[in-house]
Design a protein around this motif. Structure first.
Motif, PDB file in Angstrom:
ATOM      1  N   PHE A   1      -0.751  -5.146   7.436  1.00 41.76           N
ATOM      2  CA  PHE A   1      -1.551  -4.889   6.238  1.00 41.76           C
ATOM      3  C   PHE A   1      -1.887  -6.151   5.452  1.00 41.76           C
ATOM      4  CE2 PHE A   1       2.523  -5.223   4.261  1.00 41.76           C
ATOM      5  CZ  PHE A   1       2.261  -5.649   2.965  1.00 41.76           C
TER       6      PHE A   1
ATOM      7  N   ASN B   1      -5.466  -7.378   4.248  1.00 47.23           N
ATOM      8  CA  ASN B   1      -5.727  -7.541   2.816  1.00 47.23           C
ATOM      9  C   ASN B   1      -6.301  -8.924   2.509  1.00 47.23           C
ATOM     10  OD1 ASN B   1      -5.642  -6.507   0.109  1.00 47.23           O
ATOM     11  ND2 ASN B   1      -3.952  -7.916  -0.246  1.00 47.23           N
TER      12      ASN B   1
ATOM     13  N   TYR C   1       1.140   0.291  -3.729  1.00 46.00           N
ATOM     14  CA  TYR C   1       2.113   0.767  -2.733  1.00 46.00           C
ATOM     15  C   TYR C   1       2.603   2.160  -3.097  1.00 46.00           C
ATOM     16  CZ  TYR C   1       6.811   1.155  -0.716  1.00 46.00           C
ATOM     17  OH  TYR C   1       7.941   1.594  -0.089  1.00 46.00           O
TER      18      TYR C   1
ATOM     19  N   VAL D   1      -1.922  -5.263  -3.906  1.00 47.58           N
ATOM     20  CA  VAL D   1      -1.839  -4.075  -3.061  1.00 47.58           C
ATOM     21  C   VAL D   1      -1.085  -3.007  -3.834  1.00 47.58           C
ATOM     22  CG1 VAL D   1      -0.901  -3.110  -0.915  1.00 47.58           C
ATOM     23  CG2 VAL D   1      -1.864  -5.403  -0.912  1.00 47.58           C
TER      24      VAL D   1
ATOM     25  N   TYR E   1       1.705   0.117   7.310  1.00 46.15           N
ATOM     26  CA  TYR E   1       2.223  -1.245   7.339  1.00 46.15           C
ATOM     27  C   TYR E   1       1.612  -2.054   8.485  1.00 46.15           C
ATOM     28  CZ  TYR E   1       5.533  -5.101   7.248  1.00 46.15           C
ATOM     29  OH  TYR E   1       6.090  -6.353   7.163  1.00 46.15           O
TER      30      TYR E   1
ATOM     31  N   LEU F   1      -1.237   0.847   0.271  1.00 39.13           N
ATOM     32  CA  LEU F   1      -0.319   0.761   1.403  1.00 39.13           C
ATOM     33  C   LEU F   1       0.649   1.928   1.376  1.00 39.13           C
ATOM     34  CD1 LEU F   1       0.988  -0.800   3.787  1.00 39.13           C
ATOM     35  CD2 LEU F   1       2.324  -2.035   2.071  1.00 39.13           C
TER      36      LEU F   1
END
Length: 182
Positions: free
Chosen positions: A61, A65, A93, A91, A54, A76
């Protein structure tokens, strides 16, 4: 092969993730502790996957990004509590605590996706403009007149020189015309 870069504020966390991936057969190109290091690493690469936590040493992040070129994807790794209320777009996750199987499968999927994108980009051929086509035709006609080649032989000759010189067909035709008319 897709470049995989691991980025965590704590170097030992990054090395742990790298070791998990390496044991699973995924090559890791670099381990970074800051976004600045990640951005330096990606300058040398044509695309890949960034796996990060994070917060890095110099930014979170989402800031990293936003600075990534479109040829890079981000994975992530963060706790669900951190993600509450976050509007994360583009992203992938994976929640912490981490399940090794989930991490490995997700990275493999992202690497495959990167390879497909790269193949698709390579497969897209752009149409030549009329001017470019005219240059190629001029170069072929010149070869046909001066060297007694057929049109097919002249075209093959241009293609071969193009591959040898690592230039495209239009550039090769331009070079040929400029050499003969100089």
């Amino acid at each position: 092969m897709t470049d995989v870069i691991v980025a965590f504020a704590k170097e030992e966390d990054g090395k742990s993730i790298r070791n998990i991936l390496m044991r699973s057969g995924i090559e890791v190109s670099a381990v970074c502790t800051s976004a600045a290091q990640v951005l330096t690493e990606i300058d040398e690469r044509a695309g890949g996957v960034i796996i990060c936590g994070y917060r890095l040493r110099d930014m979170i992040f989402s800031e990293l990004n936003a600075n990534l070129p479109s040829c890079f994807s981000m994975l992530l790794l963060a706790s669900p509590a951190r993600m509450q209320g976050s509007d994360v777009q583009h992203v992938v996750y994976v929640p912490m605590p981490l399940k090794v199987y989930d991490l490995v499968q997700t990275v493999n999927m992202m690497c495959e996706q990167q390879l497909r994108r790269r193949r698709k980009r390579r497969g897209l051929r752009r149409e030549r403009t009329e001017e470019e086509q005219r240059l190629i035709e001029q170069a072929k006609h010149l070869l046909m007149e001066r060297n007694g080649m057929s049109e097919e032989e002249a075209h093959r000759y241009l293609q071969k020189r193009s591959m040898e010189n690592a230039t495209n067909l239009v550039e090769t035709a331009q070079m040929l015309l400029s050499l003969i008319h100089a």
